[in-house]
Design an enzyme around this catalytic site. Structure first.
Site, PDB file in Angstrom:
ATOM      1  N   GLN B 237      18.413  -0.958  41.887  1.00 38.42           N
ATOM      2  CA  GLN B 237      18.791  -1.461  42.889  1.00 38.42           C
ATOM      3  C   GLN B 237      20.035  -2.422  42.993  1.00 38.42           C
ATOM      4  O   GLN B 237      20.557  -2.861  43.991  1.00 38.42           O
ATOM      5  CB  GLN B 237      17.806  -2.153  43.650  1.00 38.42           C
ATOM      6  CG  GLN B 237      16.426  -1.117  44.250  1.00 38.42           C
ATOM      7  CD  GLN B 237      15.353  -1.702  45.008  1.00 38.42           C
ATOM      8  OE1 GLN B 237      14.121  -1.590  44.309  1.00 38.42           O
ATOM      9  NE2 GLN B 237      15.377  -2.494  45.920  1.00 38.42           N
ATOM     10  N   ARG B 384       9.173  -4.560  49.588  1.00 41.54           N
ATOM     11  CA  ARG B 384       9.947  -4.524  50.833  1.00 41.54           C
ATOM     12  C   ARG B 384       9.684  -6.007  51.534  1.00 41.54           C
ATOM     13  O   ARG B 384       9.236  -5.854  52.561  1.00 41.54           O
ATOM     14  CB  ARG B 384       9.102  -3.387  51.839  1.00 41.54           C
ATOM     15  CG  ARG B 384       9.942  -3.116  53.144  1.00 41.54           C
ATOM     16  CD  ARG B 384       9.337  -1.851  53.758  1.00 41.54           C
ATOM     17  NE  ARG B 384      10.499  -1.390  54.514  1.00 41.54           N
ATOM     18  CZ  ARG B 384      10.588   0.013  54.789  1.00 41.54           C
ATOM     19  NH1 ARG B 384       9.990   0.914  54.225  1.00 41.54           N
ATOM     20  NH2 ARG B 384      11.626   0.311  55.878  1.00 41.54           N
ATOM     21  N   CYS B 385      10.380  -6.826  50.873  1.00 45.78           N
ATOM     22  CA  CYS B 385      10.032  -8.195  51.207  1.00 45.78           C
ATOM     23  C   CYS B 385      11.302  -8.889  50.481  1.00 45.78           C
ATOM     24  O   CYS B 385      11.827  -8.594  49.531  1.00 45.78           O
ATOM     25  CB  CYS B 385       8.980  -8.463  50.620  1.00 45.78           C
ATOM     26  SG  CYS B 385       8.736 -10.253  50.232  1.00 45.78           S
ATOM     27  N   GLU B 760      13.031  -5.113  56.111  1.00 41.83           N
ATOM     28  CA  GLU B 760      11.689  -5.664  55.685  1.00 41.83           C
ATOM     29  C   GLU B 760      10.794  -6.084  56.799  1.00 41.83           C
ATOM     30  O   GLU B 760       9.717  -6.326  56.532  1.00 41.83           O
ATOM     31  CB  GLU B 760      12.032  -6.597  54.667  1.00 41.83           C
ATOM     32  CG  GLU B 760      12.310  -5.996  53.347  1.00 41.83           C
ATOM     33  CD  GLU B 760      13.231  -6.760  52.654  1.00 41.83           C
ATOM     34  OE1 GLU B 760      13.646  -8.031  52.970  1.00 41.83           O
ATOM     35  OE2 GLU B 760      13.737  -6.274  51.414  1.00 41.83           O
TER      36      GLU B 760
END
Ligand code: FES
Ligand code: FES
Lengths: 163, 806
Positions: B237, B384-385, B760
């Site tokens: 990522q 996802r944060c 998110e």
């Protein structure tokens, strides 16, 4: 382990492979035949990323040995569209944002393809149930379901027009 | 003279720029199975590596015998810590300032830990080799409870740190302690609590879970010994950060390393960190001179790479009798497992947990977070944060509900009277953030109205009565949430990872015929960057999005950036894109003025062209300008049309939203049914509504999983109980409801196009909405707090403990 010779029809083409009897079909497809559309998400038959069709049935190709597919007719996502255009399902997934990372997509569309042959006019519930063997981590399914229903409608309309 | 057709509206539409639901350019490829994910990479002579993993959670490694393994046909090498030690690679730095064993160095600290790396001609031979490696273990006492880990006589987990009283983030107070991180004013908060009308106190646990993208992590390392270049493809990522870290730890000069992130099959935070598989593949490629592939399987993924959460948050919230919140106190015990392998910015070892005052105007607050080692997998990553925002939002949204119970008040009203007001922005929070913009009341009223909140409450009250009369066994829960996110890390002055500033970048090259390529420091994992970044650019430079190629993920070609996670792509790289576009436009203006034979100031921008002020029929389109930029000698202006922007954001962005979940719960079976889920998001300027909606659907579904069933659970021996997709809950289409999405638009004042990021939000807001619905269903029967995930068994147990089974 000694390798064996197997013959399968993959996307309409006869393919000969040499592999150990313990080799999974998904690995033969991806690594020997360079058919990398079907993916590996678990290798334990839970995610459906590896879904293909064998003799007209949806099968998770991590669940079968290549040996078991000897002589079988195998269709993968690569066998659905045509060189000059997308299959209706592929087109509808694009139109309705039925995919994000794309990793589940080949398995999902392959499954949907078979589902619509089994049940050309499914309800939303039937679609949801029919694809419950295929996991998607990105889309929340809402748009996948929409895509499949839209494809069904278009395929049915085309059929009617032809009749 | 030029013709003025098509109209301005038609020209704008033709660009497919900001605000349009442009279909994704990625999809033709993906729907045909023509994606190119890391496991699709095949190179001549490529080998396959895989790990021998520890069956024990805590054990000494007495001996590793590879003799038999090396006899297995196809097995070429077995690497252990001893082999890596001379290279200094048996340990590696984590992104959190800790270090982690690459291969077991004397002991193992969690089940599934990497012990040896078997390199073979293919994955089957590698698996055979793994079977044949003999490892002798001596079991040690296991600690899985973070509170017990801090007992004075708890076993020492990290012997490598013994005697070290200073950690990467300040003093360590115990041998299993990592850090204490504090924010706010402890004394003032405690004095408010001491004299408050009402104080609600609760332990809120956000359980351990896992991002579990459908594609697991993996890489292919290829060391070309002839020219000394290392190429590393992988599920990264943050490819640029991986290159820098790889260079720092391997000693290979950074220009000799090329990192490529191909298509990525979902990330959700799982693919930010650096894993032993990457290091071992690189070493194996150097040793064998061949490309080496490592792909984890699903069990490896769930057991070893990147868990998330595991926060025990003890809270106290003070208020007046009327419900005005006067103070918030929180102490968190953070279970990091065997190594602290978060990917938080250096100055924030507990991430942005200090956004835990949420959407509320809370005058004084205190937060303390103690990080602790246990015998579990290392982490915890931001699933996802944006760095612990999910934990913070869950905490405050539970505390508000509990306070409402304490005050015997409606939870929607309690929120309403405590929201930060529109005119208070920019708002300085008690824990140190400056919220950029917001209009919470408008969003809240819109949401309540959309679901007919009053009507739902009435129905709920009637249902409770009917239940008490024995006419139904189903309860109705209304789960409310108003969350505030903090994303877009971040300003270099306070955000870095391992010293790498968290700016991002965009480089644009316009081609002579009026098309373009733009490269960014980010990398899409399904977010559709190739589609949306082209839209931002189309609106900025007036070339159709369809004529703009977006490229990311190759460190040899893309400008340096910190990658995609924490909803940072739009706030940071999106801003860089707009800024680079503006540089292009500035040069284009000079060229246009020259071509139109007027002064620079006498032309103005009009969608896709510069026109002479007051004479719109005299213009040059961007395509014409591009051609001239290359092919016409213009005095004082260099040929070409290119720009690059490195954007260091002045502040974070603060998206927010109002989510409401209506849930039916069967008291006798614990089965739930989601009747309605309404999600209102305010992410500032909206780039592509279709993609935003898709992000919300996906994020809420991940929230559904987390709140209602997904868990990384351990037994007392430290065995992972949820290591396969059989046990680890991922919702199917069957369990997943349809969602209703909605929005308000409050642009960010400091972002060039006003966008805030959305990826998110649905996970941050979704989890408390589901969990609050469960709690709310039982509120009338005295439930204050129960732990997630609310699977059927736990809900049944809650009902049972409340005496609802008669
Ligand atoms: S890889 Fe076959 S079902 Fe997951
Ligand atoms: S689109 Fe990513 S898993 Fe389905």
């Amino acid at each position: 382990m000694a390798k064996q010779h197997y013959t399968l029809t993959v996307n309409g083409e006869q393919r000969d492979v040499l592999c150990e009897p313990r080799e999974l079909l998904i690995h033969t497809l991806r690594e020997q035949l360079d058919i990398t559309g079907p993916h590996v998400g678990c290798e334990t038959s839970h995610c459906g990323a590896c879904t293909v069709e064998i003799n007209g049935k949806s099968v998770k190709s991590c669940t079968v040995f290549t040996a078991q597919a000897n002589g079988a007719d195998v269709t993968t996502i690569e066998g659905l569209g045509s060189p000059d255009g997308l299959h209706v399902l592929q087109e509808k997934f694009r139109e309705h944002h039925g995919l994000q990372c794309g990793y589940c997509t080949p398995g999902m569309i392959t499954r949907a393809h078979r589902l619509l042959q089994e049940n050309p006019n499914p309800t939303e519930e039937e679609v949801r149930f029919g694809i419950a063997g295929n996991l998607c981590r990105c889309t929340g399914y809402q748009n996948i379901v929409k895509s499949i229903l839209a494809a069904a409608a278009e395929m049915n309309a085309a059929k009617e027009a032809a009749e | 003279m030029n013709d003025l057709t098509p109209s301005r509206e038609e020209r704008t539409e033709n660009l497919k720029g900001l605000g349009c639901s442009r279909k994704r350019v990625e999809d033709a490829r993906f729907t045909q199975g023509k994606g190119n994910y890391v496991d699709d990479i095949k190179m001549p002579g490529m080998l396959f590596g895989d790990f021998v993993r520890s069956p024990y959670a805590h054990a000494r490694v007495k001996n590793i015998n590879s003799e038999e393994a090396l006899k297995v046909p196809g097995v070429l090498a077995v690497l252990t810590a001893k082999d890596l030690e001379p290279l200094g690679l048996h340990w590696m730095p984590t992104l959190a300032g800790d270090k982690q064993m690459v291969l077991a160095d004397g002991k193992v600290l969690f089940q599934g830990q990497e012990v040896a790396f078997v390199v073979a001609t293919d994955r089957y031979a590698a698996a055979d080799g793994i079977e044949a490696v003999e490892v002798e273990y001596e079991e040690l006492p296991v600690v899985v409870d973070p509170f017990k880990a801090l007992d004075p006589d708890a076993p020492v987990l990290r012997e490598d740190l013994e005697g070290q009283t200073e950690g990467a983030h300040g003093p360590r107070k115990h041998h299993n302690h990592i850090f204490l991180w504090e924010a706010g004013d402890k004394e003032a908060t405690e004095s408010v609590l001491a004299s408050a009308d009402v104080v609600a106190e609760e332990m809120v646990y956000y359980h351990r879970t896992h991002p579990c993208p459908l594609e697991p992590c993996g890489c292919v390392a290829s060391m070309d010994k002839v020219n000394g270049k290392l190429t590393l493809w992988g599920t990264f990522q943050a490819p640029h950060a991986v290159r820098t870290v790889a260079s720092l730890i391997s000693g290979i000069a950074e220009h000799n390393i090329r990192v490529i992130s191909p298509d990525i099959g979902g990330g959700f935070g799982n693919k930010v960190g650096v894993y032993p598989g990457y290091v071992c593949s690189i070493v194996a490629s150097i040793v064998t001179g061949k490309p080496v592939k490592w792909i984890e399987d699903r069990m490896d993924n769930l057991m070893a790479t990147a868990f998330a959460r595991d926060y025990w948050m003890k809270g106290k919230i003070a208020a007046t009798k009327e419900g005005k919140i006067t103070g918030l106190w929180c102490h968190t015990t953070a279970d990091h497992g065997g190594f602290d392998a978060c990917a938080d910015p250096t100055k924030f070892p507990a991430g942005f947990m200090n956004i835990c005052t949420g959407s509320y105007d809370i005058p004084v607050a205190y937060l303390g977070v103690d990080g602790v080692y246990t015998n579990k997998a290392p982490g915890g990553v931001a699933y996802r944060c944006s760095f612990r925002v999910t934990e913070a939002a869950y905490f405050i949204e539970r505390m508000i509900e509990i306070l409402a119970i304490e005050l015997n008040m409606d939870a929607a009203e309690l929120r309403r009277i405590n929201f930060i007001k529109k005119e208070q922005f920019p708002y300085q929070s008690a824990l140190g953030w400056e919220y950029d913009s917001g209009d919470y009341h408008t969003a809240w009223e819109k949401a309540l109205k959309a679901v007919d909140y009053e009507g739902l409450r009435k129905e709920q009250a009637e249902r409770v009565e009917a239940f008490k009369r024995g006419e139904t066994r189903k309860l109705l829960g209304i789960g409310l949430t108003h969350f505030t996110e903090i994303v877009g890390a971040g300003p270099v002055k306070n955000c870095d990872i391992l010293g790498l500033g968290m700016f991002d970048s965009c480089e644009i090259r316009i081609h002579p015929t009026g098309s373009a390529i733009a490269r960014l420091g980010t990398i899409s994992q399904g977010q559709g960057h190739a589609t949306t970044f082209a839209q931002i650019l189309a609106s900025e430079i007036g070339l159709p999005a369809d004529s703009i190629t977006i490229e990311e993920g190759d460190t040899d070609t893309a400008p340096y950036g910190l990658g995609t996670y924490g909803s940072r792509s739009t706030p940071v790289a999106g801003a860089a894109t707009a800024m680079a576009g503006r540089k292009i436009r500035a040069k284009a203006q000079m060229i246009a003025a020259y071509l139109l034979e007027v002064h620079d100031d006498d032309v103005e921008w009009d969608v896709d062209r510069f026109a002479v002020k007051g004479a719109p029929e005299r213009f040059k389109t961007m395509a014409e300008i591009a051609f001239a930029a290359y092919n016409q000698a213009i005095p004082g202006i260099e040929p070409g049309l290119e720009a690059v922007s490195y954007y260091d954001p002045p502040n974070m962005t603060y998206p927010f939203g109002a989510y409401i979940c209506v849930m039916e719960i069967d008291v006798d079976t614990g089965v739930h049914e989601i009747r309605q889920f309404y999600a209102l998001d305010d992410c500032g300027t909206r780039i592509n509504p279709m993609i935003i909606e898709g992000q919300v659907h996906g994020g809420v579904t991940e929230a559904l999983a987390i709140a209602m069933g997904q868990e990384i659970a351990y037994d007392e021996m430290g065995n992972v109980k949820t290591g396969t997709l059989m046990d680890f809950f991922l919702p199917t289409a069957w369990e997943t409801p349809n969602y209703t999405t909605d929005h308000t638009t409050t642009p960010s004042p400091h972002h060039p196009i006003g966008a805030k990021g959305v990826g998110e939000s649905p996970n941050v807001g979704g989890v408390p909405a589901f969990s609050n619905a469960v709690h709310d269903a039982f509120r009338a029967f005295g439930l204050r707090q129960s732990h997630m995930p609310h699977d059927h068994w736990r809900i049944w147990k809650t009902a049972h403990d409340l005496g609802l089974h008669g």
